[in-house]
Design an enzyme around this catalytic site. Sequence first.
Site, PDB file in Angstrom:
ATOM      1  N   ASP A 191      45.169  57.351  47.454  1.00  0.00           N
ATOM      2  CA  ASP A 191      44.622  56.734  48.658  1.00  0.00           C
ATOM      3  C   ASP A 191      45.263  55.360  48.823  1.00  0.00           C
ATOM      4  OD1 ASP A 191      42.948  58.854  49.157  1.00  0.00           O
ATOM      5  OD2 ASP A 191      41.135  57.873  48.432  1.00  0.00           O
TER       6      ASP A 191
ATOM      7  N   GLU B  88      35.891  50.698  51.849  1.00  0.00           N
ATOM      8  CA  GLU B  88      37.007  51.488  51.333  1.00  0.00           C
ATOM      9  C   GLU B  88      37.923  50.657  50.430  1.00  0.00           C
ATOM     10  OE1 GLU B  88      37.659  54.743  51.479  1.00  0.00           O
ATOM     11  OE2 GLU B  88      35.827  55.115  52.600  1.00  0.00           O
TER      12      GLU B  88
END
Length: 148
Positions: A72, A55
Site C-alpha cells: 500500500d 490511512e
Amino acid sequence: GMKAAGIFALIGCLVTSTESKLYTRCKLAQIFARAGLDNYAGFSLGNWICMAYYESGYNTTAETILEDGSIDYGIFQINSYTWCRYAKLQEKNHCHVACSALVTDDLTDAIICAKKIVKETQGMNYWQGWKKHCEGKDLSEWKKGCDV
C-alpha cells in the site's frame, strides 16, 4: 467532540526529514479542495482529510507491505496489486501509474488514482480507515480553521 485536535497540533509541529513529506491537515485540505475532491462522487472534503489521516497519518511516503506481498502506497495507501505498477510486475495497474508516483510530495497522481478508486469501486469503502473512523460521522471538524 474531537479528541484528535491535539494530535493535529502535534503533527503540525513535527519537523520532517527531506525524503518524507508530512502535510498539515489544513495544507491537505487546500490541496484536496483545489484538486476537486470536495463532494467528489458525493464525498465531502472532510471524508478525504479523515481518510488520509487514518490511512497514512498524512505521510506521503508511507508504504505498508501486506501479507499477500502487495504494498500500500502513499497518503491514501493505494495497493500495488490492482492500482499501480510495481517494478516489472504489471499486475492490473488500473491507475496507469508507477507505484513510486504515489509516494511523492506532489499528490496529483495519488489524487487522480483515488478518484478512480472511488468511481470504480462505488465509494470510499476501499479504505478500511475511512470505514472504521470516518463513515457516517460529522466530518466538518476536519476542515475547521482551514482556509478552504
